[in-house]
Every structure is written in structure tokens, then in C-alpha cells.
Scaffold this motif. Structure first.
Motif, PDB file in Angstrom:
ATOM      1  N   TYR A 179     -13.028  51.201 -18.284  1.00 19.16           N
ATOM      2  CA  TYR A 179     -15.121  52.205 -18.120  1.00 19.16           C
ATOM      3  C   TYR A 179     -15.473  51.297 -19.479  1.00 19.16           C
ATOM      4  O   TYR A 179     -16.861  51.130 -19.101  1.00 19.16           O
ATOM      5  CB  TYR A 179     -14.138  53.750 -18.573  1.00 19.16           C
ATOM      6  N   LEU A 237     -16.769  48.221 -17.637  1.00 20.25           N
ATOM      7  CA  LEU A 237     -17.587  48.295 -15.850  1.00 20.25           C
ATOM      8  C   LEU A 237     -19.110  49.458 -16.560  1.00 20.25           C
ATOM      9  O   LEU A 237     -19.933  48.645 -16.558  1.00 20.25           O
ATOM     10  CB  LEU A 237     -17.671  49.884 -15.910  1.00 20.25           C
ATOM     11  N   ARG A 243     -22.383  47.588 -15.645  1.00 22.59           N
ATOM     12  CA  ARG A 243     -23.654  47.909 -15.395  1.00 22.59           C
ATOM     13  C   ARG A 243     -24.853  47.852 -16.139  1.00 22.59           C
ATOM     14  O   ARG A 243     -26.373  47.668 -15.521  1.00 22.59           O
ATOM     15  CB  ARG A 243     -23.631  48.961 -15.057  1.00 22.59           C
ATOM     16  N   MET A 284     -16.347  45.570  -9.094  1.00 21.52           N
ATOM     17  CA  MET A 284     -16.746  47.094 -10.284  1.00 21.52           C
ATOM     18  C   MET A 284     -15.903  47.943  -9.996  1.00 21.52           C
ATOM     19  O   MET A 284     -15.342  48.662 -11.403  1.00 21.52           O
ATOM     20  CB  MET A 284     -18.106  47.036 -10.732  1.00 21.52           C
ATOM     21  N   TYR A 285     -15.492  47.600  -8.641  1.00 19.78           N
ATOM     22  CA  TYR A 285     -14.266  49.053  -9.155  1.00 19.78           C
ATOM     23  C   TYR A 285     -13.207  48.401  -7.901  1.00 19.78           C
ATOM     24  O   TYR A 285     -13.489  47.350  -7.228  1.00 19.78           O
ATOM     25  CB  TYR A 285     -14.676  49.997  -8.275  1.00 19.78           C
ATOM     26  N   GLU A 286     -12.072  49.208  -7.945  1.00 21.11           N
ATOM     27  CA  GLU A 286     -10.924  48.931  -7.485  1.00 21.11           C
ATOM     28  C   GLU A 286     -10.906  49.078  -5.963  1.00 21.11           C
ATOM     29  O   GLU A 286     -10.178  47.805  -4.821  1.00 21.11           O
ATOM     30  CB  GLU A 286      -9.596  49.619  -7.805  1.00 21.11           C
ATOM     31  N   ARG A 312     -14.946  53.908  -5.819  1.00 20.53           N
ATOM     32  CA  ARG A 312     -15.928  54.030  -7.375  1.00 20.53           C
ATOM     33  C   ARG A 312     -15.354  55.032  -7.633  1.00 20.53           C
ATOM     34  O   ARG A 312     -15.810  55.338  -8.953  1.00 20.53           O
ATOM     35  CB  ARG A 312     -17.459  54.003  -6.602  1.00 20.53           C
ATOM     36  N   PRO A 323     -12.856  51.755 -11.746  1.00 21.39           N
ATOM     37  CA  PRO A 323     -13.075  50.665 -12.813  1.00 21.39           C
ATOM     38  C   PRO A 323     -12.235  49.602 -12.184  1.00 21.39           C
ATOM     39  O   PRO A 323     -11.294  49.942 -13.284  1.00 21.39           O
ATOM     40  CB  PRO A 323     -14.219  51.306 -13.459  1.00 21.39           C
ATOM     41  N   LYS A 364     -11.462  46.064 -14.578  1.00 19.44           N
ATOM     42  CA  LYS A 364     -10.884  46.206 -15.422  1.00 19.44           C
ATOM     43  C   LYS A 364     -11.063  44.344 -15.746  1.00 19.44           C
ATOM     44  O   LYS A 364     -12.360  44.066 -16.687  1.00 19.44           O
ATOM     45  CB  LYS A 364      -9.244  45.622 -16.486  1.00 19.44           C
TER      46      LYS A 364
END
Length: 160
Positions: A18, A21, A25, A61-63, A67, A70, A72
Motif C-alpha cells: 500500500y 502504491l 500514485r 499498480m494492482y495485482e 484494483r 496493490p 508491492k
């Protein structure tokens, strides 16, 4: 994916994911992008940033497409001009990697996440230049090659 109870503890891995992420961003929000899009199919979990100079950057950004989780660590960021993106967006991630390895197209590359990768991306963003980006974004959305983000992934469009 299940929702976590408010009092449930998160693992160190989740906390790091997180934080990464949020860091990514914030980085992209400062780059002055024109449009934010979501990857689909083999690019599910990727967020794309399109710049007024014609550059398209995809960052994991995400698996997955939900969404919710996040990622890693990501290995590389995909960078290309919008003309190449229109052509390559129909390919799988594997085919794009093969394309990058087999061609000497300076407008399509992977920027590996190593030391100073964000600075290298900023240099690329500031150095590109192409016209008619908005029209090409609309074409990509209309043809279903990408989805336009409507919920907001960050703080809105990037600002320089």
C-alpha cells in the motif's frame, strides 16, 4: 476478495504494498499527464498515463483488474508513443516484450525499476513530442482497447 475487518492487522507485506502504491500514485500525479487509463487483458492491474506530448506510460499498480490489492513490486514500466500504443495495444504483454527485444524502436521500451528509474521516466516524459493525442485517446477508448477511468485512482489528473 474479502473485505478486511477494521480491527484486523495487516501484514508487513500488505503495508509495504500500500505504501508503494501511494508513492507511485503521488509520483505520477506530479508528472502532468493528460489522461489516465486502465489496462485490460494481460495488462489488467496496470494504470496508463497519456501525456499531451504523445507519450504513453503503463505502470503495474494492482495485482489484477479489481484494483483491490496493490502490487508491492513491479519489474518495469512500459513506455511508448501513442502511435505505437495504438498498434501494440492489441498485443499481449508477452508479445510486447518480444517486440521490444526484437526491434530497435526507440519509441517503445521497458524502463526497469532500478536505481533512479523515476528520474529516467521524468527525462523521457519531458523529451517526447507528438500531436493529436486527444483524438487517439478517444479512438482507443471507442475501440475497447482501454477503459477510461471514471472512479478516480489518485487525486485526479496529474499536475506539473
Amino acid at each position: 476478495t474479502q473485505m478486511r475487518r477494521r480491527d484486523a492487522k495487516i501484514s508487513s507485506y500488505e503495508k509495504d504494498a500500500y505504501l508503494e502504491l501511494m508513492r507511485k500514485r503521488l509520483f505520477f500525479d506530479k508528472t502532468g499527464y493528460m489522461e489516465q487509463i486502465l489496462g485490460i487483458n494481460s495488462f489488467a492491474g496496470y494504470v496508463g498515463y497519456i501525456y499531451a506530448n504523445g507519450l504513453v506510460i503503463f505502470e503495474k499498480m494492482y495485482e489484477d483488474d479489481s484494483r483491490l490489492v496493490p502490487v508491492k513490486e513491479a519489474n518495469a514500466t512500459y513506455v511508448m508513443n501513442i502511435d505505437n500504443f495504438v498498434e501494440l495495444s492489441a498485443l499481449s504483454k508477452t508479445d510486447i516484450i518480444k517486440y521490444i527485444k526484437s526491434t530497435v524502436n526507440p519509441n517503445v521500451k521497458r524502463v526497469y525499476h532500478s536505481k533512479n528509474w523515476e528520474q529516467r521516466l521524468l527525462s523521457i516524459i519531458e523529451g517526447a513530442g507528438y500531436d493529436a493525442v486527444e483524438e487517439k485517446i478517444d479512438t482507443l477508448i471507442e475501440t475497447g482497447r482501454v477503459r477510461k477511468e471514471t472512479k478516480g485512482l489518485g487525486t485526479g489528473k496529474g499536475k506539473k
